[in-house]
Design an enzyme around this catalytic site. Structure first.
Site, PDB file in Angstrom:
ATOM      1  N   ASP A  66      30.465  53.978  39.426  1.00  0.00           N
ATOM      2  CA  ASP A  66      30.376  53.327  40.729  1.00  0.00           C
ATOM      3  C   ASP A  66      31.577  53.797  41.566  1.00  0.00           C
ATOM      4  O   ASP A  66      32.671  53.923  41.022  1.00  0.00           O
ATOM      5  CB  ASP A  66      30.455  51.803  40.496  1.00  0.00           C
ATOM      6  CG  ASP A  66      29.930  50.983  41.654  1.00  0.00           C
ATOM      7  OD1 ASP A  66      28.843  51.304  42.157  1.00  0.00           O
ATOM      8  OD2 ASP A  66      30.598  50.004  42.040  1.00  0.00           O
ATOM      9  N   TYR A  68      34.878  53.757  43.927  1.00  0.00           N
ATOM     10  CA  TYR A  68      35.929  52.772  44.196  1.00  0.00           C
ATOM     11  C   TYR A  68      35.528  51.944  45.418  1.00  0.00           C
ATOM     12  O   TYR A  68      35.001  52.487  46.384  1.00  0.00           O
ATOM     13  CB  TYR A  68      37.260  53.451  44.469  1.00  0.00           C
ATOM     14  CG  TYR A  68      37.845  54.220  43.303  1.00  0.00           C
ATOM     15  CD1 TYR A  68      38.090  53.607  42.082  1.00  0.00           C
ATOM     16  CD2 TYR A  68      38.185  55.563  43.438  1.00  0.00           C
ATOM     17  CE1 TYR A  68      38.662  54.306  41.024  1.00  0.00           C
ATOM     18  CE2 TYR A  68      38.755  56.277  42.390  1.00  0.00           C
ATOM     19  CZ  TYR A  68      38.990  55.631  41.177  1.00  0.00           C
ATOM     20  OH  TYR A  68      39.552  56.338  40.144  1.00  0.00           O
TER      21      TYR A  68
END
Length: 226
Positions: A66, A68
């Site tokens: 994913d 940041y």
């Protein structure tokens, strides 16, 4: 997203994905999200990994999960942050392992573009996220797209080194022909798991040894200070 095209080398192999119904739904979702929230990375940086590493040049695929989600961090490469932003804990653990593995001098930034320019596709499984809300764009269609990316890299005739850190990345092993490609895996470099198998795994020297065994150039891991 409607105006964004993949770079030419990727458009040739992945362009059909952008025409599929799931990708249209994903585009609509992202348009609505951008109207109501801050989304990272910026629209023009979503495909940075593909712009920096052409399909023909992919020798290594590093898979993240994913982007940041804090301000000014994500710019489209897994684990990398923009210049001037303090490296997050997972990236600092990557740097610590680089130091013990290959004698890396830890730089004053966490901007990993130099690695991408050397043939390392730095791919997150999900390419966008709502500000300060981890996993907020999970299961919206990105995983279908990035699985297609992994499939296309797997189809390359020359061996590729796939680097899978942590359980999430290792679920993608089923997409990789391990008889033709090289897989390097360990626990994730996050603070929760780095001491349980990432530290001491020496992935960076292993990547370079694998590249050399395939007749490909090693990656110069050292990042100059900025």
């Amino acid at each position: 997203m409607n105006d964004i095209q993949l770079p030419n080398s990727w458009q040739a192999v992945l362009g059909a994905e952008l025409e599929k119904p799931y990708f249209g739904k994903l585009q609509n979702f992202l348009m609505e999200e951008r109207l109501s929230d801050r989304i990272y990375p910026s629209e023009k940086e979503v495909f940075s990994a593909f712009e920096l590493t052409a399909y023909e040049e992919v020798n290594v695929l590093l898979l993240g999960q994913d982007p940041y989600h804090n301000d000014n961090q994500a710019h489209g490469l897994c684990f990398s942050v923009k210049p001037g932003i303090k490296p997050p804990p997972s990236l600092m653990n990557i740097f610590k392992e680089l130091k013990t593995d290959v004698g890396f001098d830890i730089p004053n930034h966490g901007y990993l573009v130099d690695w991408a320019k050397q043939g390392m596709l730095m791919l997150n499984a999900v390419l966008t996220v709502r500000a300060h809300t981890p996993n907020s764009h999970k299961n919206k269609g990105w995983e279908t797209f990035t699985d297609a990316v992994i499939n296309k890299v797997n189809e390359k005739s020359e061996p590729v080194v796939f680097v899978l850190w942590g359980g999430y990345a290792q679920k993608k092993l089923k997409l990789i022909d391990v008889n033709r490609h090289i897989v390097i895996q360990s626990t994730h470099p996050s603070p929760l798991s780095a001491r349980n198998g990432f530290f001491g795994s020496k992935p960076f020297s292993a990547i370079n040894a694998a590249l050399l065994s395939c007749g490909k150039p090693e990656i110069d891991w050292q990042l100059p200070d900025m």
